[in-house]
Design a protein around this motif. Structure first.
Motif, PDB file in Angstrom:
ATOM      1  N   TYR A  48      -7.297  38.650 -10.258  1.00 32.76           N
ATOM      2  CA  TYR A  48      -7.372  37.336 -10.904  1.00 32.76           C
ATOM      3  C   TYR A  48      -5.983  36.824 -11.268  1.00 32.76           C
ATOM      4  CZ  TYR A  48      -7.747  33.730 -14.368  1.00 32.76           C
ATOM      5  OH  TYR A  48      -7.562  32.564 -15.050  1.00 32.76           O
ATOM      6  N   TRP A  49      -5.220  37.653 -11.972  1.00 36.06           N
ATOM      7  CA  TRP A  49      -3.920  37.190 -12.448  1.00 36.06           C
ATOM      8  C   TRP A  49      -2.979  36.848 -11.294  1.00 36.06           C
ATOM      9  CZ3 TRP A  49      -4.065  35.504 -17.065  1.00 36.06           C
ATOM     10  CH2 TRP A  49      -4.799  36.148 -18.065  1.00 36.06           C
ATOM     11  N   SER A  53      -4.989  32.884 -11.002  1.00 34.59           N
ATOM     12  CA  SER A  53      -4.638  32.270 -12.290  1.00 34.59           C
ATOM     13  C   SER A  53      -3.678  31.089 -12.158  1.00 34.59           C
ATOM     14  CB  SER A  53      -4.013  33.316 -13.218  1.00 34.59           C
ATOM     15  OG  SER A  53      -2.706  33.673 -12.787  1.00 34.59           O
ATOM     16  N   ILE A  60       1.511  34.615 -17.362  1.00 37.02           N
ATOM     17  CA  ILE A  60       0.546  35.715 -17.462  1.00 37.02           C
ATOM     18  C   ILE A  60       0.845  36.568 -18.685  1.00 37.02           C
ATOM     19  CG2 ILE A  60      -0.293  37.826 -16.348  1.00 37.02           C
ATOM     20  CD1 ILE A  60       0.278  36.430 -13.645  1.00 37.02           C
ATOM     21  N   SER A  63      -0.412  34.801 -21.622  1.00 33.98           N
ATOM     22  CA  SER A  63      -1.876  34.826 -21.676  1.00 33.98           C
ATOM     23  C   SER A  63      -2.413  36.178 -22.128  1.00 33.98           C
ATOM     24  CB  SER A  63      -2.457  34.477 -20.296  1.00 33.98           C
ATOM     25  OG  SER A  63      -2.186  33.133 -19.964  1.00 33.98           O
ATOM     26  N   GLU A 241      -8.653  28.108 -16.470  1.00 31.93           N
ATOM     27  CA  GLU A 241      -9.297  29.408 -16.324  1.00 31.93           C
ATOM     28  C   GLU A 241      -8.535  30.452 -17.111  1.00 31.93           C
ATOM     29  OE1 GLU A 241      -9.137  30.054 -12.151  1.00 31.93           O
ATOM     30  OE2 GLU A 241     -11.144  29.282 -11.822  1.00 31.93           O
ATOM     31  N   SER A 242      -9.246  31.415 -17.638  1.00 29.51           N
ATOM     32  CA  SER A 242      -8.572  32.546 -18.291  1.00 29.51           C
ATOM     33  C   SER A 242      -9.350  33.796 -18.003  1.00 29.51           C
ATOM     34  CB  SER A 242      -8.471  32.317 -19.802  1.00 29.51           C
ATOM     35  OG  SER A 242      -9.756  32.246 -20.377  1.00 29.51           O
ATOM     36  N   TYR A 243      -8.620  34.887 -17.856  1.00 34.53           N
ATOM     37  CA  TYR A 243      -9.267  36.169 -17.557  1.00 34.53           C
ATOM     38  C   TYR A 243      -9.307  37.027 -18.797  1.00 34.53           C
ATOM     39  CZ  TYR A 243     -10.418  40.572 -15.428  1.00 34.53           C
ATOM     40  OH  TYR A 243     -11.038  41.752 -15.111  1.00 34.53           O
ATOM     41  N   THR A 250     -14.088  36.685 -16.150  1.00 33.65           N
ATOM     42  CA  THR A 250     -13.379  35.441 -15.994  1.00 33.65           C
ATOM     43  C   THR A 250     -14.142  34.390 -16.770  1.00 33.65           C
ATOM     44  OG1 THR A 250     -12.720  36.143 -13.796  1.00 33.65           O
ATOM     45  CG2 THR A 250     -12.427  33.803 -14.325  1.00 33.65           C
TER      46      THR A 250
END
Length: 254
Positions: A48-49, A53, A60, A63, A241-243, A250
């Motif tokens: 994801y990152w 992302s 990152i 985040s 979006e954020s993980y 997600t």
């Protein structure tokens, strides 16, 4: 005057490390997991990152401080010295030197340096045995992520016995292989080895093949989401979006 000098010095260190707007790679994000969480990255989170992302490496790192795992590890009100020491211990398995701690602490207290910038500066500034240790931890982390294992406790345990010696990785690799295949902890060495350069070499198959006994995410046709105890992929909002590393999910946010 002292503040101006310190701010300029920190800016020089950060710019010299080329961390601003640096493109995120699997290797660099694995380093963030090591320094911030003291563990290997899980496969879905790393993917994801790096791929989804749309964030730079510094984005990152910033985040990461929105994650519950980070908030628990570094609770509000944690002294700057304790924070610095935790990052050094996570990354290099040692305490920071007094002069270095004083330098970073002043930057954090004065607001000239953010926590994520400090972590990135530490990662980019690693040399000698520190760099060798970090490299070995990242390689263990990437192998864990590639295997699609998601056990957070195992991800932490794999870091414990890794040192600057490349051969120290074998113990962690044995543990990972045993976890994935339900074999004994010497099974890895029957299938993998380290070559003369210290590179992990497969004798008969890739590490990706050994997670076949792991539970795979199942797709729910009704809500188009994955149903798994450790990984949720909810509908994403393209705007933001954020993980969530805490449960490998997600999430969408407005």
């Amino acid at each position: 005057m002292k503040k101006i000098i310190l701010a300029s010095s920190i800016a020089f260190v950060l710019l010299g490390s080329t961390i601003f707007a640096e493109e995120a790679t699997e290797d660099s994000v694995a380093g963030l997991y090591v320094a911030t969480f003291d563990r290997a990255p899980d496969g879905p989170g790393l993917a994801y990152w790096v791929a989804d992302s749309n964030l730079s490496l510094e984005g990152i790192a910033e985040s990461f401080f929105d994650q519950n795992e980070t908030k628990e590890k570094y609770p509000e009100g944690l002294d700057e010295t304790d924070f610095i020491e935790k990052v050094y211990e996570n990354t290099f398995d040692r305490a920071g030197d007094e002069a270095g701690i004083d330098y970073w602490r002043e930057g954090l207290r004065d607001g000239n340096l953010s926590k994520q910038q400090f972590i990135l500066a530490v990662l980019n500034g690693a040399t000698g045995d520190d760099a060798e240790l970090l490299n070995n931890k990242k390689d263990i982390g990437l192998t864990f992520a590639e295997s699609n294992a998601t056990d957070t406790e195992l991800a932490k345990e794999l870091m414990v016995d890794v040192s600057a010696d490349r051969g120290s990785m074998l113990g962690s690799l044995n543990k990972l292989y045993a976890h994935l295949t339900h074999a004994n902890e010497n099974a890895f060495e029957n299938n993998y080895t380290l070559d003369e350069n210290g590179t992990i070499v497969s004798k008969d198959k890739s590490m990706k093949d050994i997670e076949k006994k792991e539970k795979k995410p199942k797709k729910d046709s009704d809500d188009d989401s994955y149903d798994d105890d450790s990984y949720d992929d909810d509908d994403n909002d393209d705007d933001d979006e954020s993980y969530d590393d805490d449960n490998n999910s997600t999430e969408s946010s407005d």
